[in-house]
Design a protein around this motif. Structure first.
Motif, PDB file in Angstrom:
ATOM      1  N   LEU A   9      25.907  11.106  17.455  1.00 58.40           N
ATOM      2  CA  LEU A   9      24.597  10.634  17.058  1.00 58.40           C
ATOM      3  C   LEU A   9      24.726   9.142  16.792  1.00 58.40           C
ATOM      4  N   GLN A  10      24.214   8.357  17.720  1.00 56.54           N
ATOM      5  CA  GLN A  10      24.206   6.904  17.552  1.00 56.54           C
ATOM      6  C   GLN A  10      22.983   6.543  16.720  1.00 56.54           C
ATOM      7  N   MET A  11      23.215   5.872  15.623  1.00 57.72           N
ATOM      8  CA  MET A  11      22.138   5.508  14.708  1.00 57.72           C
ATOM      9  C   MET A  11      22.060   4.000  14.600  1.00 57.72           C
ATOM     10  N   ASN A  12      20.960   3.444  15.057  1.00 55.79           N
ATOM     11  CA  ASN A  12      20.746   2.003  15.020  1.00 55.79           C
ATOM     12  C   ASN A  12      19.581   1.668  14.089  1.00 55.79           C
ATOM     13  N   SER A  13      19.486   0.417  13.732  1.00 55.29           N
ATOM     14  CA  SER A  13      18.394  -0.060  12.878  1.00 55.29           C
ATOM     15  C   SER A  13      18.226   0.843  11.665  1.00 55.29           C
ATOM     16  N   LEU A  14      19.315   1.120  11.008  1.00 54.01           N
ATOM     17  CA  LEU A  14      19.277   2.046   9.886  1.00 54.01           C
ATOM     18  C   LEU A  14      18.442   1.509   8.732  1.00 54.01           C
ATOM     19  N   LYS A  15      17.794   2.449   8.056  1.00 60.24           N
ATOM     20  CA  LYS A  15      16.922   2.128   6.932  1.00 60.24           C
ATOM     21  C   LYS A  15      17.434   2.835   5.681  1.00 60.24           C
ATOM     22  N   PRO A  16      17.120   2.342   4.508  1.00 63.66           N
ATOM     23  CA  PRO A  16      17.549   3.027   3.282  1.00 63.66           C
ATOM     24  C   PRO A  16      17.117   4.496   3.249  1.00 63.66           C
ATOM     25  N   GLY A  38      19.498  -2.143   8.748  1.00 61.25           N
ATOM     26  CA  GLY A  38      19.578  -2.824  10.031  1.00 61.25           C
ATOM     27  C   GLY A  38      20.866  -2.584  10.771  1.00 61.25           C
ATOM     28  N   GLY A  39      21.837  -2.013  10.103  1.00 61.09           N
ATOM     29  CA  GLY A  39      23.127  -1.759  10.716  1.00 61.09           C
ATOM     30  C   GLY A  39      23.145  -0.493  11.540  1.00 61.09           C
ATOM     31  N   SER A  40      24.322  -0.190  12.066  1.00 62.26           N
ATOM     32  CA  SER A  40      24.489   0.967  12.949  1.00 62.26           C
ATOM     33  C   SER A  40      25.703   1.785  12.540  1.00 62.26           C
ATOM     34  N   LEU A  41      25.619   3.073  12.852  1.00 64.01           N
ATOM     35  CA  LEU A  41      26.747   3.982  12.705  1.00 64.01           C
ATOM     36  C   LEU A  41      26.704   4.961  13.867  1.00 64.01           C
ATOM     37  N   ARG A  42      27.865   5.474  14.231  1.00 65.14           N
ATOM     38  CA  ARG A  42      27.915   6.542  15.211  1.00 65.14           C
ATOM     39  C   ARG A  42      28.631   7.738  14.594  1.00 65.14           C
ATOM     40  N   LEU A  43      27.911   8.825  14.471  1.00 70.42           N
ATOM     41  CA  LEU A  43      28.483  10.061  13.961  1.00 70.42           C
ATOM     42  C   LEU A  43      29.048  10.868  15.118  1.00 70.42           C
ATOM     43  N   SER A  44      30.143  11.536  14.846  1.00 69.98           N
ATOM     44  CA  SER A  44      30.766  12.411  15.834  1.00 69.98           C
ATOM     45  C   SER A  44      30.831  13.826  15.287  1.00 69.98           C
ATOM     46  N   ALA A  60      17.410  23.253  25.908  1.00 67.87           N
ATOM     47  CA  ALA A  60      17.212  23.533  27.327  1.00 67.87           C
ATOM     48  C   ALA A  60      16.276  22.529  27.986  1.00 67.87           C
ATOM     49  N   GLY A  61      15.311  22.028  27.218  1.00 63.98           N
ATOM     50  CA  GLY A  61      14.330  21.115  27.804  1.00 63.98           C
ATOM     51  C   GLY A  61      14.720  19.654  27.753  1.00 63.98           C
ATOM     52  N   GLY A  62      15.880  19.353  27.176  1.00 66.83           N
ATOM     53  CA  GLY A  62      16.315  17.969  27.086  1.00 66.83           C
ATOM     54  C   GLY A  62      16.675  17.600  25.665  1.00 66.83           C
ATOM     55  N   THR A  63      16.145  16.485  25.193  1.00 65.54           N
ATOM     56  CA  THR A  63      16.402  16.044  23.828  1.00 65.54           C
ATOM     57  C   THR A  63      15.079  15.785  23.120  1.00 65.54           C
ATOM     58  N   ASN A  64      15.133  15.863  21.815  1.00 67.63           N
ATOM     59  CA  ASN A  64      13.934  15.609  21.023  1.00 67.63           C
ATOM     60  C   ASN A  64      14.352  15.021  19.702  1.00 67.63           C
ATOM     61  N   SER A 105      10.628  10.105  12.614  1.00 71.64           N
ATOM     62  CA  SER A 105      11.201   9.115  11.702  1.00 71.64           C
ATOM     63  C   SER A 105      12.403   8.384  12.296  1.00 71.64           C
ATOM     64  N   VAL A 106      13.011   8.954  13.344  1.00 74.60           N
ATOM     65  CA  VAL A 106      14.196   8.336  13.922  1.00 74.60           C
ATOM     66  C   VAL A 106      14.007   7.992  15.396  1.00 74.60           C
ATOM     67  N   LYS A 107      12.882   8.347  15.948  1.00 73.99           N
ATOM     68  CA  LYS A 107      12.648   8.134  17.377  1.00 73.99           C
ATOM     69  C   LYS A 107      12.772   6.651  17.717  1.00 73.99           C
ATOM     70  N   GLY A 108      13.507   6.371  18.761  1.00 79.73           N
ATOM     71  CA  GLY A 108      13.721   4.991  19.170  1.00 79.73           C
ATOM     72  C   GLY A 108      14.899   4.331  18.488  1.00 79.73           C
ATOM     73  N   ARG A 109      15.446   4.976  17.450  1.00 81.05           N
ATOM     74  CA  ARG A 109      16.584   4.387  16.726  1.00 81.05           C
ATOM     75  C   ARG A 109      17.849   5.239  16.859  1.00 81.05           C
ATOM     76  N   PHE A 110      17.679   6.561  16.964  1.00 78.84           N
ATOM     77  CA  PHE A 110      18.821   7.482  17.049  1.00 78.84           C
ATOM     78  C   PHE A 110      18.911   8.055  18.454  1.00 78.84           C
ATOM     79  N   THR A 111      20.142   8.305  18.900  1.00 80.10           N
ATOM     80  CA  THR A 111      20.363   8.870  20.227  1.00 80.10           C
ATOM     81  C   THR A 111      21.484   9.898  20.188  1.00 80.10           C
ATOM     82  N   ILE A 112      21.216  11.064  20.736  1.00 77.78           N
ATOM     83  CA  ILE A 112      22.253  12.089  20.913  1.00 77.78           C
ATOM     84  C   ILE A 112      22.965  11.856  22.238  1.00 77.78           C
ATOM     85  N   SER A 113      24.275  12.016  22.230  1.00 80.21           N
ATOM     86  CA  SER A 113      25.013  12.008  23.481  1.00 80.21           C
ATOM     87  C   SER A 113      26.166  13.000  23.367  1.00 80.21           C
TER      88      SER A 113
END
Length: 123
Positions: free
Chosen positions: A79-86, A15-21, A53-57, A61-69
């Protein structure tokens, strides 16, 4: 010489979050395809998110929880990772291509790799 250096991994509870750089030297992320992969022990490396080129994908398994920026001024991608699961537990790798291309999450298509950062999610 191109270097990609990941940081931000660690141990969190479910349920926690991490942001990878991923910081680059000798390389510019602007107008290049890049991706985040992960590899759990005994499993193949899998792509979880990509900017191309077409955007992000994102992998289902991570859609809606992870975000690239990306921060162009810092030449860093995140990589912002929310609602993390084991099951998100793995070593996470940043990877980049020499150009901005079409969609791919095949590791063989990426030219540069970071050393990885460990993410551990406990239940």
């Amino acid at each position: 010489q191109v270097q990609l250096v990941e940081s931000g991994g660690g141990s969190v509870q479910a349920g926690g979050s991490l942001r990878l750089s991923c910081a680059a030297s000798g390389y510019t992320f602007t107008d290049k395809s890049m991706a985040w992969f992960r590899q759990a022990p005994g499993k193949q490396r899998e792509g979880v998110a990509t900017r191309y080129a077409g955007g992000t994908n994102y992998d289902d398994s991570v859609k809606g929880r992870f975000t690239i920026s990306q921060d162009n001024a810092k030449n860093t991608v995140y990589l912002q990772m929310n609602s993390l699961k084991p099951e998100d537990t793995a070593t996470y790798y940043c990877a980049a291509r020499r150009y901005l291309g079409g969609f791919t999450l095949d590791p063989a298509d990426f030219h540069y790799w970071g050393q990885g950062t460990q993410v551990t999610v406990s239940s």
